[in-house]
Design a protein around this motif. Structure first.
Motif, PDB file in Angstrom:
ATOM      1  N   LEU A 157     -60.778   1.246  16.551  1.00 11.99           N
ATOM      2  CA  LEU A 157     -59.596   0.508  17.017  1.00 11.99           C
ATOM      3  C   LEU A 157     -58.464   0.592  16.002  1.00 11.99           C
ATOM      4  O   LEU A 157     -57.299   0.761  16.366  1.00 11.99           O
ATOM      5  N   SER A 158     -58.817   0.525  14.734  1.00 10.76           N
ATOM      6  CA  SER A 158     -57.800   0.630  13.699  1.00 10.76           C
ATOM      7  C   SER A 158     -57.155   2.015  13.700  1.00 10.76           C
ATOM      8  O   SER A 158     -55.925   2.153  13.578  1.00 10.76           O
ATOM      9  N   LEU A 159     -57.983   3.063  13.897  1.00  9.92           N
ATOM     10  CA  LEU A 159     -57.434   4.417  13.953  1.00  9.92           C
ATOM     11  C   LEU A 159     -56.508   4.590  15.163  1.00  9.92           C
ATOM     12  O   LEU A 159     -55.449   5.216  15.064  1.00  9.92           O
ATOM     13  N   TRP A 160     -56.903   4.053  16.305  1.00  8.39           N
ATOM     14  CA  TRP A 160     -56.076   4.171  17.514  1.00  8.39           C
ATOM     15  C   TRP A 160     -54.747   3.443  17.337  1.00  8.39           C
ATOM     16  O   TRP A 160     -53.696   3.961  17.724  1.00  8.39           O
ATOM     17  N   GLN A 161     -54.788   2.269  16.753  1.00  9.17           N
ATOM     18  CA  GLN A 161     -53.547   1.524  16.525  1.00  9.17           C
ATOM     19  C   GLN A 161     -52.617   2.267  15.575  1.00  9.17           C
ATOM     20  O   GLN A 161     -51.402   2.304  15.781  1.00  9.17           O
ATOM     21  N   GLN A 162     -53.188   2.871  14.542  1.00  7.64           N
ATOM     22  CA  GLN A 162     -52.360   3.633  13.621  1.00  7.64           C
ATOM     23  C   GLN A 162     -51.756   4.873  14.292  1.00  7.64           C
ATOM     24  O   GLN A 162     -50.598   5.232  14.048  1.00  7.64           O
ATOM     25  N   ALA A 163     -52.561   5.533  15.151  1.00  8.84           N
ATOM     26  CA  ALA A 163     -52.043   6.701  15.859  1.00  8.84           C
ATOM     27  C   ALA A 163     -50.908   6.302  16.812  1.00  8.84           C
ATOM     28  O   ALA A 163     -49.886   7.002  16.912  1.00  8.84           O
ATOM     29  N   VAL A 164     -51.091   5.197  17.511  1.00  7.90           N
ATOM     30  CA  VAL A 164     -50.030   4.717  18.406  1.00  7.90           C
ATOM     31  C   VAL A 164     -48.774   4.381  17.610  1.00  7.90           C
ATOM     32  O   VAL A 164     -47.647   4.682  18.036  1.00  7.90           O
ATOM     33  N   LEU A 165     -48.949   3.780  16.452  1.00  7.42           N
ATOM     34  CA  LEU A 165     -47.800   3.449  15.621  1.00  7.42           C
ATOM     35  C   LEU A 165     -47.043   4.712  15.184  1.00  7.42           C
ATOM     36  O   LEU A 165     -45.808   4.728  15.169  1.00  7.42           O
ATOM     37  N   LEU A 166     -47.783   5.765  14.880  1.00  6.01           N
ATOM     38  CA  LEU A 166     -47.132   7.018  14.505  1.00  6.01           C
ATOM     39  C   LEU A 166     -46.337   7.611  15.671  1.00  6.01           C
ATOM     40  O   LEU A 166     -45.230   8.141  15.489  1.00  6.01           O
ATOM     41  N   VAL A 167     -46.885   7.528  16.881  1.00  6.50           N
ATOM     42  CA  VAL A 167     -46.179   8.034  18.065  1.00  6.50           C
ATOM     43  C   VAL A 167     -44.913   7.218  18.329  1.00  6.50           C
ATOM     44  O   VAL A 167     -43.844   7.778  18.625  1.00  6.50           O
ATOM     45  N   VAL A 168     -45.014   5.904  18.211  1.00  8.09           N
ATOM     46  CA  VAL A 168     -43.841   5.052  18.425  1.00  8.09           C
ATOM     47  C   VAL A 168     -42.769   5.357  17.380  1.00  8.09           C
ATOM     48  O   VAL A 168     -41.572   5.410  17.696  1.00  8.09           O
ATOM     49  N   GLU A 169     -43.189   5.567  16.148  1.00  6.62           N
ATOM     50  CA  GLU A 169     -42.227   5.907  15.103  1.00  6.62           C
ATOM     51  C   GLU A 169     -41.479   7.199  15.440  1.00  6.62           C
ATOM     52  O   GLU A 169     -40.265   7.315  15.218  1.00  6.62           O
ATOM     53  N   ALA A 170     -42.198   8.170  15.989  1.00  5.67           N
ATOM     54  CA  ALA A 170     -41.565   9.440  16.346  1.00  5.67           C
ATOM     55  C   ALA A 170     -40.515   9.230  17.444  1.00  5.67           C
ATOM     56  O   ALA A 170     -39.410   9.792  17.376  1.00  5.67           O
ATOM     57  N   PHE A 171     -40.831   8.433  18.452  1.00  2.53           N
ATOM     58  CA  PHE A 171     -39.866   8.178  19.522  1.00  2.53           C
ATOM     59  C   PHE A 171     -38.658   7.387  19.016  1.00  2.53           C
ATOM     60  O   PHE A 171     -37.524   7.633  19.441  1.00  2.53           O
ATOM     61  N   VAL A 172     -38.895   6.449  18.124  1.00  2.44           N
ATOM     62  CA  VAL A 172     -37.775   5.693  17.561  1.00  2.44           C
ATOM     63  C   VAL A 172     -36.850   6.621  16.771  1.00  2.44           C
ATOM     64  O   VAL A 172     -35.615   6.538  16.873  1.00  2.44           O
ATOM     65  N   LEU A 173     -37.443   7.515  15.998  1.00  2.00           N
ATOM     66  CA  LEU A 173     -36.623   8.476  15.256  1.00  2.00           C
ATOM     67  C   LEU A 173     -35.830   9.377  16.200  1.00  2.00           C
ATOM     68  O   LEU A 173     -34.676   9.727  15.928  1.00  2.00           O
ATOM     69  N   LEU A 174     -36.448   9.766  17.321  1.00  2.00           N
ATOM     70  CA  LEU A 174     -35.755  10.610  18.288  1.00  2.00           C
ATOM     71  C   LEU A 174     -34.554   9.890  18.895  1.00  2.00           C
ATOM     72  O   LEU A 174     -33.454  10.467  19.017  1.00  2.00           O
ATOM     73  N   VAL A 175     -34.748   8.628  19.275  1.00  2.00           N
ATOM     74  CA  VAL A 175     -33.651   7.859  19.866  1.00  2.00           C
ATOM     75  C   VAL A 175     -32.531   7.640  18.848  1.00  2.00           C
ATOM     76  O   VAL A 175     -31.345   7.814  19.161  1.00  2.00           O
ATOM     77  N   MET A 176     -32.914   7.264  17.631  1.00  2.00           N
ATOM     78  CA  MET A 176     -31.898   7.046  16.602  1.00  2.00           C
ATOM     79  C   MET A 176     -31.150   8.336  16.267  1.00  2.00           C
ATOM     80  O   MET A 176     -29.922   8.329  16.091  1.00  2.00           O
ATOM     81  N   GLY A 177     -31.868   9.452  16.190  1.00  2.00           N
ATOM     82  CA  GLY A 177     -31.217  10.722  15.911  1.00  2.00           C
ATOM     83  C   GLY A 177     -30.251  11.131  17.007  1.00  2.00           C
ATOM     84  O   GLY A 177     -29.160  11.664  16.730  1.00  2.00           O
ATOM     85  N   THR A 178     -30.631  10.883  18.281  1.00  2.00           N
ATOM     86  CA  THR A 178     -29.729  11.205  19.389  1.00  2.00           C
ATOM     87  C   THR A 178     -28.460  10.376  19.321  1.00  2.00           C
ATOM     88  O   THR A 178     -27.348  10.891  19.516  1.00  2.00           O
ATOM     89  N   PHE A 179     -28.602   9.090  19.033  1.00  2.00           N
ATOM     90  CA  PHE A 179     -27.416   8.231  18.940  1.00  2.00           C
ATOM     91  C   PHE A 179     -26.503   8.658  17.795  1.00  2.00           C
ATOM     92  O   PHE A 179     -25.283   8.752  17.955  1.00  2.00           O
ATOM     93  N   VAL A 180     -27.096   8.927  16.628  1.00  2.00           N
ATOM     94  CA  VAL A 180     -26.284   9.322  15.469  1.00  2.00           C
ATOM     95  C   VAL A 180     -25.568  10.640  15.746  1.00  2.00           C
ATOM     96  O   VAL A 180     -24.393  10.815  15.369  1.00  2.00           O
ATOM     97  N   TYR A 181     -26.231  11.568  16.413  1.00  2.00           N
ATOM     98  CA  TYR A 181     -25.603  12.854  16.716  1.00  2.00           C
ATOM     99  C   TYR A 181     -24.371  12.672  17.610  1.00  2.00           C
ATOM    100  O   TYR A 181     -23.287  13.191  17.308  1.00  2.00           O
ATOM    101  N   HIS A 182     -24.530  11.929  18.704  1.00  2.00           N
ATOM    102  CA  HIS A 182     -23.402  11.731  19.619  1.00  2.00           C
ATOM    103  C   HIS A 182     -22.293  10.903  18.969  1.00  2.00           C
ATOM    104  O   HIS A 182     -21.104  11.230  19.118  1.00  2.00           O
ATOM    105  N   TRP A 183     -22.672   9.861  18.267  1.00  2.00           N
ATOM    106  CA  TRP A 183     -21.648   9.008  17.652  1.00  2.00           C
ATOM    107  C   TRP A 183     -20.860   9.758  16.586  1.00  2.00           C
ATOM    108  O   TRP A 183     -19.627   9.704  16.554  1.00  2.00           O
ATOM    109  N   ALA A 184     -21.554  10.467  15.702  1.00  2.00           N
ATOM    110  CA  ALA A 184     -20.865  11.180  14.632  1.00  2.00           C
ATOM    111  C   ALA A 184     -19.978  12.296  15.191  1.00  2.00           C
ATOM    112  O   ALA A 184     -18.845  12.499  14.729  1.00  2.00           O
ATOM    113  N   ALA A 185     -20.468  13.021  16.200  1.00  2.00           N
ATOM    114  CA  ALA A 185     -19.676  14.110  16.766  1.00  2.00           C
ATOM    115  C   ALA A 185     -18.409  13.590  17.441  1.00  2.00           C
ATOM    116  O   ALA A 185     -17.320  14.153  17.272  1.00  2.00           O
ATOM    117  N   LEU A 186     -18.532  12.487  18.187  1.00  2.00           N
ATOM    118  CA  LEU A 186     -17.359  11.950  18.875  1.00  2.00           C
ATOM    119  C   LEU A 186     -16.386  11.302  17.898  1.00  2.00           C
ATOM    120  O   LEU A 186     -15.167  11.404  18.064  1.00  2.00           O
TER     121      LEU A 186
END
Length: 292
Positions: A157-186
């Motif tokens: 259970l601890s391993l699964w929770q850590q793996a899920v946390l890593l996946v969520v971190e990746a999606f958060v980075l993707l969303v933040m990177g998309t916002f920064v790209y559009h905001w900085a370019a505009l």
């Protein structure tokens, strides 16, 4: 000297003095219509219209409806698509906007692919280096009896929770990177890479408009889909399906709004912006009427 009979005869045949001519003045107006024009000698035309041009003179002004010498004010200028600040920006064609969006979204997909590789690598390291298993000796595992399964379950259970946390971190980075790209370019250039390649730009170029447009674009293109994926990985299947349906609805609501007569997406309406054609350096594009 004449005799009296001859004088009487001459006075009888003398021409009388003519009566004095009446003073010159305008003829009295008739009750049935306007007085005749003394200059032209004709009655004015009762039908309103331009006066005929005199022989050898300039043509009448078609805008004012009078001869050039009788125009009392400035002649109105027809609308040519120009403003006091120059030509009105030309609205971008839908085809160009679709290609520009595809280029920008391809950059997002490349970033998502790189983040996915990094996340899977981190999960693999997590499974190969488990602190709980390395600390658990063989004799302890054999002597633990039924408690070993409980401890193994906790470890899984601890391993699964850590793996899920890593996946969520990746999606958060993707969303933040998309916002920064559009905001900085505009904010810096007024257009993203895709719009630059297609000769498009966003107007007006303000900090508030850049933040709002980048936020709406990020939510409709990536944010809601990322949230649905995180819920699915976390095991919330019903919530994941609901958020996924909402993400699809928001995506098409934002995209199909560009087909409206005003050509403004949901992001444009919220941010108060418009996508227009940008002429190449030293070039000019035709002026058109503004789209309100």
């Amino acid at each position: 000297m004449l005799s009296p009979p001859e004088a009487a005869s001459v006075g009888h045949h003398r021409t009388p003095n003519p009566a004095p001519a009446p003073a010159a003045g305008p003829a009295p107006a008739s009750a049935a219509g306007p007085a005749p024009d003394p200059a032209a000698g004709l009655a004015p035309n009762p039908v309103a219209g331009p006066a005929p041009a005199p022989v050898g003179g300039p043509a009448p002004n078609p805008v004012a409806g009078l001869a050039p010498g009788l125009v009392a004010g400035p002649v109105p200028v027809p609308v040519t698509g120009l403003t006091a600040h120059g030509p009105v920006p030309v609205r971008a064609a839908v085809g160009r906007r679709v290609v520009a969006w595809a280029v920008d979204f391809a950059l997002v997909l490349v970033a998502a692919y790189l983040l996915a590789l990094l996340t899977f690598h981190r999960i693999a390291e997590l499974l190969t280096d488990v602190p709980g298993l390395s600390a658990l000796g063989g004799w302890e595992l054999l002597g633990a009896d039924g408690d070993a399964r409980h401890r193994a379950g906790q470890l899984a259970l601890s391993l699964w929770q850590q793996a899920v946390l890593l996946v969520v971190e990746a999606f958060v980075l993707l969303v933040m990177g998309t916002f920064v790209y559009h905001w900085a370019a505009l904010a810096l250039t007024g257009r993203t890479l895709g719009k630059k390649l297609l000769g498009l730009g966003v107007t007006p170029r303000t900090g508030r408009a850049a933040v709002l447009r980048a936020a709406v674009t990020t939510v409709t293109d990536v944010g809601c889909f990322a949230l649905a994926c995180c819920l699915l990985v976390a095991g919330a299947l019903v919530m994941a399906v609901a958020v996924w349906a909402l993400a699809v609805a928001l995506f098409w609501a934002n995209a199909l709004a560009a087909l409206s007569p005003r050509g403004r997406t949901l992001a444009d309406r919220i941010a108060g912006t418009c996508v227009v054609r940008i002429p190449p350096p030293g070039g000019e594009h035709p002026a058109r009427r503004p789209h309100h």
